[in-house]
Motif scaffolding. Structure first.
Motif, PDB file in Angstrom:
ATOM      1  N   UNK A  21       0.826  -1.212   0.000  1.00 48.87           N
ATOM      2  CA  UNK A  21       0.000   0.000   0.000  1.00 48.87           C
ATOM      3  C   UNK A  21       0.856   1.257   0.000  1.00 48.87           C
ATOM      4  N   UNK A  22       2.060   1.177   0.575  1.00 48.63           N
ATOM      5  CA  UNK A  22       2.933   2.343   0.614  1.00 48.63           C
ATOM      6  C   UNK A  22       3.283   2.827  -0.780  1.00 48.63           C
ATOM      7  N   UNK A  23       3.444   1.882  -1.716  1.00 49.53           N
ATOM      8  CA  UNK A  23       3.739   2.284  -3.090  1.00 49.53           C
ATOM      9  C   UNK A  23       2.634   3.130  -3.681  1.00 49.53           C
ATOM     10  N   UNK A  24       1.375   2.736  -3.451  1.00 51.57           N
ATOM     11  CA  UNK A  24       0.245   3.509  -3.967  1.00 51.57           C
ATOM     12  C   UNK A  24       0.168   4.867  -3.282  1.00 51.57           C
ATOM     13  N   UNK A  25       0.378   4.881  -1.984  1.00 53.27           N
ATOM     14  CA  UNK A  25       0.306   6.153  -1.236  1.00 53.27           C
ATOM     15  C   UNK A  25       1.370   7.132  -1.718  1.00 53.27           C
ATOM     16  N   UNK A  39      -0.041   8.650  -4.775  1.00 53.92           N
ATOM     17  CA  UNK A  39      -1.253   9.395  -4.439  1.00 53.92           C
ATOM     18  C   UNK A  39      -0.929  10.718  -3.753  1.00 53.92           C
ATOM     19  N   UNK A  40       0.153  10.727  -2.977  1.00 54.80           N
ATOM     20  CA  UNK A  40       0.564  11.942  -2.247  1.00 54.80           C
ATOM     21  C   UNK A  40       1.456  12.845  -3.080  1.00 54.80           C
ATOM     22  N   UNK A  41       1.655  12.521  -4.341  1.00 54.01           N
ATOM     23  CA  UNK A  41       2.429  13.383  -5.224  1.00 54.01           C
ATOM     24  C   UNK A  41       3.921  13.261  -5.100  1.00 54.01           C
ATOM     25  N   UNK A  42       4.412  12.169  -4.493  1.00 52.31           N
ATOM     26  CA  UNK A  42       5.859  11.994  -4.323  1.00 52.31           C
ATOM     27  C   UNK A  42       6.488  11.165  -5.435  1.00 52.31           C
ATOM     28  N   UNK A  43       5.721  10.918  -6.475  1.00 54.40           N
ATOM     29  CA  UNK A  43       6.235  10.157  -7.595  1.00 54.40           C
ATOM     30  C   UNK A  43       5.142   9.908  -8.617  1.00 54.40           C
ATOM     31  N   UNK A  44       5.513   9.270  -9.702  1.00 51.55           N
ATOM     32  CA  UNK A  44       4.556   8.914 -10.744  1.00 51.55           C
ATOM     33  C   UNK A  44       4.738   7.452 -11.108  1.00 51.55           C
ATOM     34  N   UNK A  45       3.665   6.819 -11.541  1.00 50.87           N
ATOM     35  CA  UNK A  45       3.759   5.420 -11.946  1.00 50.87           C
ATOM     36  C   UNK A  45       4.442   5.284 -13.304  1.00 50.87           C
ATOM     37  N   UNK A  46       5.236   4.237 -13.409  1.00 53.17           N
ATOM     38  CA  UNK A  46       5.803   3.825 -14.691  1.00 53.17           C
ATOM     39  C   UNK A  46       4.684   3.074 -15.413  1.00 53.17           C
ATOM     40  N   UNK A  52       5.681 -11.716  -9.225  1.00 49.27           N
ATOM     41  CA  UNK A  52       6.186 -10.720 -10.169  1.00 49.27           C
ATOM     42  C   UNK A  52       5.207  -9.558 -10.310  1.00 49.27           C
ATOM     43  N   UNK A  53       3.915  -9.866 -10.363  1.00 52.41           N
ATOM     44  CA  UNK A  53       2.903  -8.817 -10.459  1.00 52.41           C
ATOM     45  C   UNK A  53       3.026  -7.842  -9.292  1.00 52.41           C
ATOM     46  N   UNK A  54       3.088  -8.366  -8.089  1.00 56.16           N
ATOM     47  CA  UNK A  54       3.128  -7.493  -6.912  1.00 56.16           C
ATOM     48  C   UNK A  54       4.447  -6.731  -6.823  1.00 56.16           C
ATOM     49  N   UNK A  55       5.558  -7.357  -7.210  1.00 49.96           N
ATOM     50  CA  UNK A  55       6.822  -6.631  -7.246  1.00 49.96           C
ATOM     51  C   UNK A  55       6.780  -5.510  -8.276  1.00 49.96           C
ATOM     52  N   UNK A  56       6.204  -5.802  -9.433  1.00 50.32           N
ATOM     53  CA  UNK A  56       6.199  -4.833 -10.521  1.00 50.32           C
ATOM     54  C   UNK A  56       5.354  -3.603 -10.210  1.00 50.32           C
ATOM     55  N   UNK A  57       4.188  -3.786  -9.603  1.00 48.78           N
ATOM     56  CA  UNK A  57       3.385  -2.594  -9.317  1.00 48.78           C
ATOM     57  C   UNK A  57       4.033  -1.758  -8.212  1.00 48.78           C
ATOM     58  N   UNK A  58       4.767  -2.421  -7.305  1.00 43.81           N
ATOM     59  CA  UNK A  58       5.490  -1.664  -6.282  1.00 43.81           C
ATOM     60  C   UNK A  58       6.687  -0.954  -6.908  1.00 43.81           C
ATOM     61  N   UNK A  59       7.425  -1.650  -7.771  1.00 43.83           N
ATOM     62  CA  UNK A  59       8.569  -1.032  -8.448  1.00 43.83           C
ATOM     63  C   UNK A  59       8.117   0.113  -9.341  1.00 43.83           C
ATOM     64  N   UNK A  84      -5.189   1.884 -10.909  1.00 43.63           N
ATOM     65  CA  UNK A  84      -3.915   2.611 -10.925  1.00 43.63           C
ATOM     66  C   UNK A  84      -3.749   3.415 -12.208  1.00 43.63           C
ATOM     67  N   UNK A  85      -4.114   2.833 -13.326  1.00 45.85           N
ATOM     68  CA  UNK A  85      -3.913   3.492 -14.617  1.00 45.85           C
ATOM     69  C   UNK A  85      -4.814   4.700 -14.816  1.00 45.85           C
ATOM     70  N   UNK A  86      -5.977   4.739 -14.152  1.00 50.89           N
ATOM     71  CA  UNK A  86      -6.856   5.913 -14.262  1.00 50.89           C
ATOM     72  C   UNK A  86      -6.655   6.881 -13.096  1.00 50.89           C
ATOM     73  N   UNK A  87      -5.746   6.525 -12.181  1.00 54.13           N
ATOM     74  CA  UNK A  87      -5.445   7.420 -11.071  1.00 54.13           C
ATOM     75  C   UNK A  87      -6.426   7.371  -9.925  1.00 54.13           C
ATOM     76  N   UNK A  88      -7.222   6.301  -9.828  1.00 54.08           N
ATOM     77  CA  UNK A  88      -8.147   6.154  -8.703  1.00 54.08           C
ATOM     78  C   UNK A  88      -7.418   5.376  -7.612  1.00 54.08           C
ATOM     79  N   UNK A  89      -6.594   6.082  -6.850  1.00 53.48           N
ATOM     80  CA  UNK A  89      -5.708   5.418  -5.906  1.00 53.48           C
ATOM     81  C   UNK A  89      -6.441   4.877  -4.683  1.00 53.48           C
ATOM     82  N   UNK A  90      -7.533   5.491  -4.293  1.00 52.35           N
ATOM     83  CA  UNK A  90      -8.319   4.964  -3.177  1.00 52.35           C
ATOM     84  C   UNK A  90      -8.902   3.602  -3.553  1.00 52.35           C
TER      85      UNK A  90
END
Length: 268
Positions: A104-108, A111-118, A149-156, A202-208
């Motif tokens: 969840x920290x990766x999504x937060x 969501x908090x503007x400290x990065x962008x998804x690849x 791999x899926x869970x590692x990749x979305x966190x990475x 994640x792709x549409x930015x609905x982080x909640x």
């Protein structure tokens, strides 16, 4: 055709023969990679003899490598050899709590503007799991490697490489349990649909929505895997990716093996 799409570097650190590593290093990295690739099942037993023959070495480096992997929580010894670790119920609970918090920290972070998804990484995973839903492969325990791999990749993809390493360590401790979730086709397809739901959010930015879907997915798959493990499901009829690595006859584990671990195991 299903292929590996890992790009986080977790599948490239095998000490190949001729690169200067010792025989023990060769067995350690090679066996660790076999375990992470899903080549060893929860009910399997390995022996120093089978592992030595698989890697073409004597038993002495096998003994050293198995000791290292046991200290890291990937393997445990049994009267008939050694196999994957099945943690106690208490340990499972703690590891899954840590896993949820880390993922969840990766999504937060985003969501908090400290990065962008690849987005490219997310879209590669989306393509894989859409394919799984459209043309489900046979359910096999080794497909846990795809799930990891899926869970590692979305966190990475969120820009948290340090947390990916922590997650990989947790995966090593719960892999045997998670494999029970991939021995039934309905659970494989259900997990694939969960993955797509998370990716779409994640792709549409609905982080909640993504956080809620991710947490629900992790908890539900844990419960399903634990239920199947306690029922003694598994053992026969699955494809072998490295048949020479394990003893010929699978060893069925029973619910009693979810017993409290030793203090040494708990403190890993």
């Amino acid at each position: 055709m299903y292929t590996s799409m890992s790009t986080d570097g977790h599948n490239v650190d095998i000490a190949a023969p001729g690169t200067g590593g010792s025989a023990a290093d060769k067995v350690y990295y090679g066996l660790r990679e076999d375990i992470r690739a899903g080549s060893v099942y929860p009910w399997d037993r390995m022996t120093e003899k089978t592992v030595a023959a698989h890697f073409g070495v004597s038993r002495t480096p096998v003994r050293e490598a198995v000791g290292r992997l046991s200290a890291e929580g990937l393997l445990q010894r049994h009267p008939d050899g050694f196999g994957l670790v099945l943690p106690s119920a208490e340990t499972i609970s703690g590891l899954y709590e840590a896993r949820v918090a880390i993922e969840l920290q990766g999504i937060r972070r985003v969501a908090e503007g400290r990065g962008e998804y690849d987005r490219a990484r997310l879209q590669r995973q989306q393509a894989r799991w859409e394919q799984v839903v459209a043309e489900p492969p046979a359910a096999e325990p080794w497909l846990t490697a795809w799930d990891e791999e899926f869970h590692r990749e979305i966190l990475a993809a969120s820009g948290e490489p340090a947390l990916v390493d922590v997650l990989s360590h947790i995966n090593d401790r719960i892999r045997a349990l998670r494999m029970y979730g991939y021995i039934a086709l309905e659970q494989l397809v259900s997990s694939a649909r969960d993955h797509l739901k998370i990716l779409e959010a994640l792709l549409v930015g609905d982080y909640a929505a993504a956080q809620a879907a991710l947490e629900e997915h992790i908890v539900s798959t844990r419960n399903d895997s634990l239920a199947r493990a306690l029922q003694g499901s598994g053992a026969a009829g699955f494809t072998r990716r490295a048949p020479s690595l394990v003893t010929p006859e699978p060893s069925h584990r029973t619910p009693t093996e979810f017993a409290p671990e030793s203090n040494e195991e708990k403190n890993r």
